[in-house]
Design a protein around this motif. Structure first.
Motif: not given
Length: 324
Positions: A96-121
């Motif tokens: 959030w410091k390097k970019w901004d809060n909104n970017t950090a929130i959305l980045c976290g969201d897609v990482m959460n989704i990505d973790s399930y995509r990997r787990l599904a294997k």
């Protein structure tokens, strides 16, 4: 059994070579930045370690599960840094410091989704149990974070309440990593439950160690500014123990202003001096040793060979042995 050196090299290779979608760069560049910051990779390392207790080579999606655990953990850190207004993570700017809060929130969201995509294997035979464990852990982390935020405005927090909070926020992810590795590896239900308990108590020792190091650690080693918890009035193990010992004096110390650099330094010094006077350092060390010993007792119940038991004990020491 898979050697510790093989586990270490495998973890390094996994995260040196982990890949994500390229576009939009404004979403995935912060994600790659967060993963590149590194860290101890303790959760994937633990999952591979418990898997190796039952298998002689990696397979059945354990590497994907290891990646999922670390990606999920990194997602929680991104959001945690926003909520804590933390500007540094492992010695560099937070997302959030390097970019901004909104970017950090959305980045976290897609990482959460990505973790399930990997787990599904993961191997379909183990996947239902793995998803059950992962989902329970993910909800627990959110519950723990909510308690942590509520504690910020509470005048008193009991040690029992604090331990419950870090059990959810920190321990359950470490415990989940231990159990998921065992489940994918084919461990018995009894063994997988014992390894969960091992990871859980080890997670408590790990978090109290982090609380300790935030005040008494070396910033270059710890990777975060020392005294950050004091300036944020966070209800850490140290603060709660100090409150138990002298509530009035501690309340006065944490009420000191910390708005500018000079005030912040004075507040950190005052609270730290009070911790030393009350012997909070030694109390914390005793608690860390007690939870580490409890975790090690579960290892003894597993009935593993001496060599395998020693691997788990060395892992425990690497997490809880940072405070001397």
């Amino acid at each position: 059994m898979i050697s510790e050196s093989t586990i270490e090299s495998t973890v390094k290779a996994l995260f040196d070579n982990i890949s994500f979608t390229d576009e939009p760069a404004g979403l995935y560049d912060p994600l790659r930045y967060m993963m590149a910051i590194g860290g101890k990779r303790i959760r994937p390392r633990l999952a591979l370690t418990t898997f190796s207790l039952y298998r002689d080579e990696f397979g059945d999606g354990i590497l994907d599960a290891a990646e999922a655990l670390e990606v999920f953990h990194s997602f929680t850190l991104i959001h945690d840094d926003i909520m804590d207004n933390a500007s540094k993570r492992r010695g560099v700017d937070t997302v959030w410091k390097k970019w901004d809060n909104n970017t950090a929130i959305l980045c976290g969201d897609v990482m959460n989704i990505d973790s399930y995509r990997r787990l599904a294997k993961v191997n379909p035979k183990a996947l239902p149990k793995v998803l059950e464990l992962f989902n329970a852990m993910a909800a627990g982390v959110c519950e723990g974070q909510q308690y942590d935020m509520e504690f910020e405005n509470a005048s008193r927090v009991s040690m029992e309440e604090y331990i419950r909070m870090i059990g959810l926020k920190t321990s359950c992810l470490i415990a989940c990593a231990a159990q998921i590795g065992a489940v994918i590896g084919g461990a018995s239900e009894k063994d997988s439950e014992l390894l969960y308990k091992f990871g859980y108590d080890l997670g408590l020792a790990f978090q109290i160690t982090d609380d300790y190091l935030d005040t008494f650690g070396d910033e270059k080693v710890f990777g975060k500014a020392i005294g950050g918890d004091i300036l944020q009035d966070k209800k850490t193990w140290l603060l709660i123990k100090a409150m138990e010992l002298d509530h009035e004096a501690v309340s006065q110390a944490i009420a000191l202003p910390g708005g500018n650099q000079e005030q912040a330094a004075a507040k950190i010094e005052a609270v730290t001096a009070l911790y030393r006077k009350l012997g909070v350092q030694e109390h914390a060390k005793e608690a860390i040793r007690a939870y580490q010993a409890s975790a090690e007792a579960y290892v003894a119940e597993l009935g593993l060979s001496r060599l395998k038991s020693e691997i788990l004990l060395r892992y425990a020491a690497s997490l809880a042995g940072r405070v001397k």
